[in-house]
Design a protein around this motif. Structure first.
Motif, short mmCIF file in Angstrom:
data_model
loop_
_atom_site.label_atom_id
_atom_site.label_comp_id
_atom_site.label_asym_id
_atom_site.label_seq_id
_atom_site.Cartn_x
_atom_site.Cartn_y
_atom_site.Cartn_z
N UNK A 1 40.06 32.36 21.71
CA UNK A 1 40.59 31.39 22.68
C UNK A 1 39.82 30.08 22.60
N UNK A 2 38.50 30.14 22.43
CA UNK A 2 37.73 28.89 22.31
C UNK A 2 38.22 28.09 21.10
N UNK A 3 38.48 28.80 20.01
CA UNK A 3 38.94 28.13 18.78
C UNK A 3 40.36 27.55 18.98
N UNK A 4 41.23 28.32 19.61
CA UNK A 4 42.61 27.84 19.84
C UNK A 4 42.59 26.61 20.75
N UNK A 5 41.77 26.66 21.80
CA UNK A 5 41.71 25.52 22.75
C UNK A 5 41.20 24.27 22.04
N UNK A 6 40.20 24.45 21.18
CA UNK A 6 39.65 23.30 20.47
C UNK A 6 40.74 22.69 19.57
N UNK A 7 41.51 23.55 18.89
CA UNK A 7 42.58 23.03 18.03
C UNK A 7 43.69 22.39 18.87
N UNK A 8 43.95 22.96 20.02
CA UNK A 8 44.97 22.40 20.91
C UNK A 8 44.55 21.00 21.39
N UNK A 9 43.26 20.85 21.73
CA UNK A 9 42.77 19.53 22.19
C UNK A 9 42.94 18.49 21.08
N UNK A 10 42.61 18.88 19.84
CA UNK A 10 42.79 17.95 18.70
C UNK A 10 44.26 17.59 18.54
N UNK B 1 42.10 35.72 30.63
CA UNK B 1 40.86 35.40 31.37
C UNK B 1 40.12 34.24 30.71
N UNK B 2 40.08 34.25 29.37
CA UNK B 2 39.33 33.18 28.69
C UNK B 2 40.06 31.84 28.76
N UNK B 3 41.40 31.85 28.75
CA UNK B 3 42.14 30.59 28.94
C UNK B 3 41.87 30.03 30.34
N UNK B 4 41.81 30.92 31.32
CA UNK B 4 41.52 30.47 32.69
C UNK B 4 40.12 29.84 32.74
N UNK B 5 39.17 30.46 32.04
CA UNK B 5 37.80 29.90 31.97
C UNK B 5 37.81 28.51 31.33
N UNK B 6 38.74 28.30 30.40
CA UNK B 6 38.82 27.01 29.70
C UNK B 6 39.57 25.96 30.53
N UNK B 7 40.01 26.34 31.72
CA UNK B 7 40.65 25.37 32.61
C UNK B 7 42.17 25.32 32.51
N UNK B 8 42.77 26.25 31.77
CA UNK B 8 44.23 26.27 31.65
C UNK B 8 44.87 26.96 32.86
N UNK B 9 46.12 26.58 33.15
CA UNK B 9 46.96 27.39 34.02
C UNK B 9 47.71 28.35 33.08
N UNK B 10 47.84 29.62 33.48
CA UNK B 10 48.37 30.62 32.54
C UNK B 10 49.63 31.30 33.08
N UNK B 11 50.66 31.30 32.23
CA UNK B 11 51.84 32.14 32.51
C UNK B 11 51.61 33.42 31.72
N UNK B 12 51.40 34.51 32.42
CA UNK B 12 51.06 35.77 31.77
C UNK B 12 52.34 36.63 31.70
N UNK C 1 46.18 21.69 31.33
CA UNK C 1 47.09 22.22 30.32
C UNK C 1 47.62 23.59 30.75
N UNK C 2 48.79 23.94 30.25
CA UNK C 2 49.40 25.23 30.63
C UNK C 2 49.61 26.05 29.36
N UNK C 3 49.29 27.34 29.45
CA UNK C 3 49.52 28.22 28.29
C UNK C 3 50.43 29.38 28.69
N UNK C 4 51.35 29.70 27.79
CA UNK C 4 52.13 30.94 27.95
C UNK C 4 51.46 31.99 27.08
N UNK C 5 50.98 33.06 27.71
CA UNK C 5 50.40 34.18 26.96
C UNK C 5 51.39 35.33 27.03
#
Ligand code: PMT
Length: 313
Positions: free
Chosen positions: A291-300, A71-82, A36-40
């Motif tokens: 970030x953990x909470x956002x990722x969990x909601x994103x997966x759902x 950093x936490x999105x990267x830990x969650x396995x995302x590619x990040x556009x910072x 998954x990719x996230x724009x931060x």
């Protein structure tokens, strides 16, 4: 013409913008099938008072939220556009404050400087994470200074990610100016104090969340932040934003307590996230929990979208 469209009626600064668009396209295409990719978005936008800018209107944001969250999105396995304000707080580098770094160095035999054992142990895991992310090319650094730079890049990044919905996510933590001076009203050169007191009229910037959600990025999981200083109006304003723009999540925070607590607001539900005393003692950052909470909601969200698509076929 919609109000926001006028903002894009003039061309962006050439060169840097075209390069950023090419980088975005390449980055999204390379990662889309694998993670998954996230724009931060991170840091504050400036509003210049002069075209040859000496002075500008700025805001408080240092970009800590965006840098830590990256950093936490990267830990969650995302590619990040910072997408960050130039010279604001940067992921990984934020752990190495220049002042602290000088205290962390000691002279070795032969005059060579090295980190003390204690600091080396602290920096090592950060250095390892940074090297891994660099090798995997999972972090794209794009910067802005002015409100205008930011809006052009925000639109370009959203349009790129839209092609990879629903597995792309927007996390809009930047502090974006609500006021600006239209290009035609900006003084070309430094405003002279000899002309006497300065009166400046700032126009309202149209809320870009509106086209972002409905035109540039339909189908994306959009998380915006809402900042207030008066606790009495935070939830009300966050809920109003969610209803107006119809996106997925608003994270409300107060200027004074933003490092310890936030409220996650979705349609019909608000959930307070507050660091416990134990977490504070353990130096847990609130961005890790967010970030953990956002990722969990994103997966759902992704699962629901895929289910809906399957049912429709
Ligand atoms: O950088 P730090 O010091 O760590 O601080 C983090 C933070 C407080 C800046 C961050 O957590 C935060 O709250 N960011 C959003 C601040 C903000 O712009 O709030 P707002 O209420 O003005 O705007 C709400 C939303 O509207 C934002 O997601 C913004 O992207 C969006 N917006 C704002 C202005 C505008 N013209 N168009 C928009 O779409």
């Amino acid at each position: 013409m919609e109000e926001w469209e006028q903002y894009f009626s003039k061309n962006p600064a050439p060169g840097a913008y075209a390069l950023a668009c090419a980088q975005l396209k390449e980055f999204c295409e390379r990662h889309a099938n694998y993670c998954p990719i996230v724009l931060v978005t991170s840091g504050g936008t400036t509003v210049p008072l002069e075209r040859n800018t000496v002075r500008f209107v700025d805001n408080f944001s240092a970009g800590t939220r965006g840098a830590a969250s990256t950093e936490y999105f990267l830990d969650e396995g995302y590619a990040v556009i910072f997408l960050h304000r130039d010279k604001s707080v940067a992921p990984f580098m934020r752990h190495l404050h220049p002042g602290v770094l000088l205290d962390a160095l000691e002279e070795q035999e032969g005059g060579r400087l090295a980190l003390t054992q204690q600091h080396s142990a602290q920096v090592h895991p950060i250095w390892q994470s940074y090297q891994r992310v660099k090798k995997e090319k999972r972090l794209l650094w794009l910067n802005f200074t002015t409100l205008s730079d930011y809006l052009w890049l925000l639109r370009a990044a959203t349009q790129c990610l839209q092609q990879h919905a629903p597995s792309s996510l927007l996390y809009l933590a930047a502090a974006v100016s609500d006021f600006y001076i239209p290009q035609d009203n900006i003084s070309e050169h430094k405003i002279q104090s000899s002309s006497g007191p300065l009166t400046v009229t700032l126009e309202l910037v149209p809320k870009m969340l509106s086209p972002l959600v409905s035109i540039w990025g339909p189908g994306l999981f959009v998380t915006s932040f809402k900042l207030e200083t008066d606790g009495g109006m935070l939830i009300e304003k966050a809920t109003a934003a969610l209803r107006r723009y119809k996106h997925n999540l608003v994270i409300g925070n107060l200027l004074q307590t933003r490092r310890e607590e936030v409220t996650l607001v979705t349609e019909g539900n608000s959930c307070l996230v507050r660091l416990s005393e134990q977490q504070k003692q353990d130096n847990v950052e609130i961005e890790k929990v967010i970030v953990q909470e956002v990722c969990s909601r994103h997966r759902n969200f992704i699962s629901r979208q895929l289910q809906e698509n399957n049912t429709a076929q």
